[in-house]
Scaffold this active site. Sequence first.
Site, PDB file in Angstrom:
ATOM      1  N   CYS A   1      -0.859   7.806 -10.787  1.00 21.04           N
ATOM      2  CA  CYS A   1      -1.059   6.656  -9.910  1.00 21.04           C
ATOM      3  C   CYS A   1      -2.529   6.261  -9.896  1.00 21.04           C
ATOM      4  CB  CYS A   1      -0.607   7.011  -8.496  1.00 21.04           C
ATOM      5  SG  CYS A   1      -0.581   5.593  -7.381  1.00 21.04           S
TER       6      CYS A   1
ATOM      7  N   GLU B   1       2.662   4.789 -11.607  1.00 28.73           N
ATOM      8  CA  GLU B   1       2.434   3.619 -10.766  1.00 28.73           C
ATOM      9  C   GLU B   1       0.964   3.235 -10.919  1.00 28.73           C
ATOM     10  OE1 GLU B   1       5.118   3.563  -7.384  1.00 28.73           O
ATOM     11  OE2 GLU B   1       3.342   3.127  -6.200  1.00 28.73           O
TER      12      GLU B   1
ATOM     13  N   TYR C   1       0.848  -1.203   0.000  1.00 30.63           N
ATOM     14  CA  TYR C   1       0.000   0.000   0.000  1.00 30.63           C
ATOM     15  C   TYR C   1       0.876   1.243   0.000  1.00 30.63           C
ATOM     16  CZ  TYR C   1      -3.743  -3.197   1.095  1.00 30.63           C
ATOM     17  OH  TYR C   1      -4.634  -4.234   1.030  1.00 30.63           O
ATOM     18  N   SER C   2       0.452   2.251  -0.761  1.00 31.54           N
ATOM     19  CA  SER C   2       1.175   3.522  -0.768  1.00 31.54           C
ATOM     20  C   SER C   2       0.912   4.266   0.531  1.00 31.54           C
ATOM     21  CB  SER C   2       0.694   4.401  -1.927  1.00 31.54           C
ATOM     22  OG  SER C   2       0.997   3.810  -3.147  1.00 31.54           O
TER      23      SER C   2
ATOM     24  N   TYR D   1      -1.986  -0.021 -11.424  1.00 31.88           N
ATOM     25  CA  TYR D   1      -2.228  -1.447 -11.137  1.00 31.88           C
ATOM     26  C   TYR D   1      -3.509  -1.917 -11.816  1.00 31.88           C
ATOM     27  CZ  TYR D   1       1.077  -0.437  -7.436  1.00 31.88           C
ATOM     28  OH  TYR D   1       2.172  -0.044  -6.731  1.00 31.88           O
TER      29      TYR D   1
HETATM   30  P1  NAP Z   1     -12.019   3.305  -9.163  1.00 28.47           P
HETATM   31  O1  NAP Z   1     -12.826   3.938  -8.120  1.00 28.47           O
HETATM   32  O2  NAP Z   1     -12.404   1.955  -9.669  1.00 28.47           O
HETATM   33  O3  NAP Z   1     -11.832   4.199 -10.429  1.00 28.47           O
HETATM   34  C1  NAP Z   1     -11.539   5.543 -10.355  1.00 28.47           C
HETATM   35  C2  NAP Z   1     -11.992   6.219 -11.624  1.00 28.47           C
HETATM   36  O4  NAP Z   1     -11.177   5.849 -12.744  1.00 28.47           O
HETATM   37  C3  NAP Z   1     -13.439   5.920 -12.008  1.00 28.47           C
HETATM   38  O5  NAP Z   1     -14.050   7.150 -12.274  1.00 28.47           O
HETATM   39  C4  NAP Z   1     -13.288   5.100 -13.261  1.00 28.47           C
HETATM   40  O6  NAP Z   1     -14.378   5.280 -14.184  1.00 28.47           O
HETATM   41  C5  NAP Z   1     -12.046   5.721 -13.861  1.00 28.47           C
HETATM   42  N1  NAP Z   1     -11.501   4.952 -14.985  1.00 28.47           N
HETATM   43  C6  NAP Z   1     -11.792   3.676 -15.347  1.00 28.47           C
HETATM   44  N2  NAP Z   1     -11.131   3.380 -16.472  1.00 28.47           N
HETATM   45  C7  NAP Z   1     -10.420   4.467 -16.834  1.00 28.47           C
HETATM   46  C8  NAP Z   1      -9.557   4.770 -17.925  1.00 28.47           C
HETATM   47  N3  NAP Z   1      -9.289   3.887 -18.875  1.00 28.47           N
HETATM   48  N4  NAP Z   1      -9.025   6.006 -17.987  1.00 28.47           N
HETATM   49  C9  NAP Z   1      -9.277   6.917 -17.032  1.00 28.47           C
HETATM   50  N5  NAP Z   1     -10.102   6.696 -15.995  1.00 28.47           N
HETATM   51  C10 NAP Z   1     -10.652   5.474 -15.883  1.00 28.47           C
HETATM   52  O7  NAP Z   1     -10.545   3.272  -8.594  1.00 28.47           O
HETATM   53  P2  NAP Z   1     -10.030   2.385  -7.387  1.00 28.47           P
HETATM   54  O8  NAP Z   1     -10.851   1.140  -7.253  1.00 28.47           O
HETATM   55  O9  NAP Z   1      -9.843   3.231  -6.197  1.00 28.47           O
HETATM   56  O10 NAP Z   1      -8.636   1.915  -7.957  1.00 28.47           O
HETATM   57  C11 NAP Z   1      -7.505   2.701  -7.925  1.00 28.47           C
HETATM   58  C12 NAP Z   1      -6.291   1.931  -8.382  1.00 28.47           C
HETATM   59  O11 NAP Z   1      -5.187   2.493  -7.698  1.00 28.47           O
HETATM   60  C13 NAP Z   1      -6.312   0.448  -8.050  1.00 28.47           C
HETATM   61  O12 NAP Z   1      -5.885  -0.260  -9.175  1.00 28.47           O
HETATM   62  C14 NAP Z   1      -5.311   0.349  -6.924  1.00 28.47           C
HETATM   63  O13 NAP Z   1      -4.655  -0.896  -6.914  1.00 28.47           O
HETATM   64  C15 NAP Z   1      -4.362   1.445  -7.279  1.00 28.47           C
HETATM   65  N6  NAP Z   1      -3.500   1.964  -6.216  1.00 28.47           N
HETATM   66  C16 NAP Z   1      -3.858   1.895  -4.919  1.00 28.47           C
HETATM   67  C17 NAP Z   1      -2.987   2.364  -3.961  1.00 28.47           C
HETATM   68  C18 NAP Z   1      -3.264   2.248  -2.490  1.00 28.47           C
HETATM   69  O14 NAP Z   1      -2.345   2.552  -1.722  1.00 28.47           O
HETATM   70  N7  NAP Z   1      -4.422   1.846  -2.055  1.00 28.47           N
HETATM   71  C19 NAP Z   1      -1.779   2.955  -4.346  1.00 28.47           C
HETATM   72  C20 NAP Z   1      -1.482   3.023  -5.678  1.00 28.47           C
HETATM   73  C21 NAP Z   1      -2.349   2.536  -6.613  1.00 28.47           C
HETATM   74  P3  NAP Z   1     -15.508   4.203 -14.527  1.00 28.47           P
HETATM   75  O15 NAP Z   1     -15.435   3.107 -13.512  1.00 28.47           O
HETATM   76  O16 NAP Z   1     -16.788   4.964 -14.431  1.00 28.47           O
HETATM   77  O17 NAP Z   1     -15.227   3.748 -15.913  1.00 28.47           O
END
Ligand code: NAP
Length: 406
Positions: free
Chosen positions: A364, A404, A197-198, A406
Amino acid sequence: MNAPLPDVLKQHLIDPEICIRCNTCEDICPVDAIEHDSRNYVVKADVCNACGACISPCPTGAIDNWRLMLKVDAFSLADQYSWDELPPDQPPLDAAGEVLVAEQPVVLEQLQDEPKSSRRAPWSAAHPYVNLYGQQQPAVATVAGNYRVTGEDCDSDVHHIVLDFGTGFFPVLEGQSIGVIPPGTDEKGRAHYARQYSIASPRDGERPGYNNLSLTVKRVTTDHAGKPVRGVASNYLCDLKKGDAVQVIGPFGNSFLMPNHPGSNLLMICTGTGSAPMRAMTEHRRREGARNTGRLMLFFGARTQAELPYFGPLMKLPKDFIDVNLALSRAPGEPRRYVQDRLRERSADVAALLKSADTCLYVCGLRGMEAGVLDALRDICAAHGLDWGATAQAMQAEGRIHLETY
Ligand code: NAP
């Protein structure tokens, strides 16, 4: 003298004790030599050409293990899948008892065709500590707080979790990550491996002067295909109570770091919980106050306002401190907007930042957004007399572009 022989190879292996299963190596391997099961990441000895493309992107260094082997004795994939730790290093000897030498060179740097994430930190970044704690001897933190940072009226259950290290030594920088080891065992009765996790808080603590840090964790209830699953680590973390003890490894990451020199600009693009490092960097700059006059520009995507982590606190930040651009993809009654759409709308300001050698770019979040964001940046450059290829290459060489996803 060592005798080179053709049937010796330098076998590439991944240390299962240190690996945090982030998939970076498998993603980056240009010859598809790396694969994984639900537990281990392994390397196909007959496919790996030791190009080294996976070495520096690995956040933990688990990837950088090599064994001198007779080819006939090379560890199979089944061997590697069964390991909880690397076997002892026993170089092969020739008849005279001398160590055999591999002919295959290990090249540790390989230039990629397309400019991508920098593997080096910005020149003015602080020096990070990495790998202070591993799976065998994790640090133990105490939960100091755990609360939801998405609206109660939406499905996305994102938590802000504060971990306190007490008198333990656990120094971190914005952009670094940690691994959390969930208690218990997997379906095969083996201890769970750590999940990465970040860090969402600045170097001097979630609470200034305290030895703590925060994480932004989304409770995983479905897999990528929408099938119901229960994410082991995310559910464990989201259900933690104040005072609970948590096993932590790391810190990890020595390139996704922020610049510290006065006048350095941050161009931050994120979706969902990918906002964690952006929150850390923004808060560090906020605490620095007038000492750093660089610009902060944030593009932040979420489905709705309720699903956007930290919406309330973000909106309270002064407009002359940070230029916030939200991209809501499913806001009722509004057209779908992604971060790349907002980037295009702010084309002139983004181009002005990209023209500055003091700008660092951070992306990210969801893997899917990467291509769209890079396309938008390419178009923005073209519209403002900048060559994206040359710009990205310079940024990469100077540690100013970091992706970064995922
Ligand atoms: P999410 O809520 O599922 O999505 C965020 C937004 O991104 C939604 O509005 C989604 O739109 C949009 N999106 C979908 N496809 C896209 C595309 N091709 N281009 C641009 N925007 C797009 O996000 P989440 O579930 O929080 O996921 C975030 C990601 O960050 C995960 O993969 C996670 O592993 C990663 N991450 C997490 C951490 C951490 O520390 N927790 C750190 C670094 C990275 P629609 O769904 O309406 O299409």
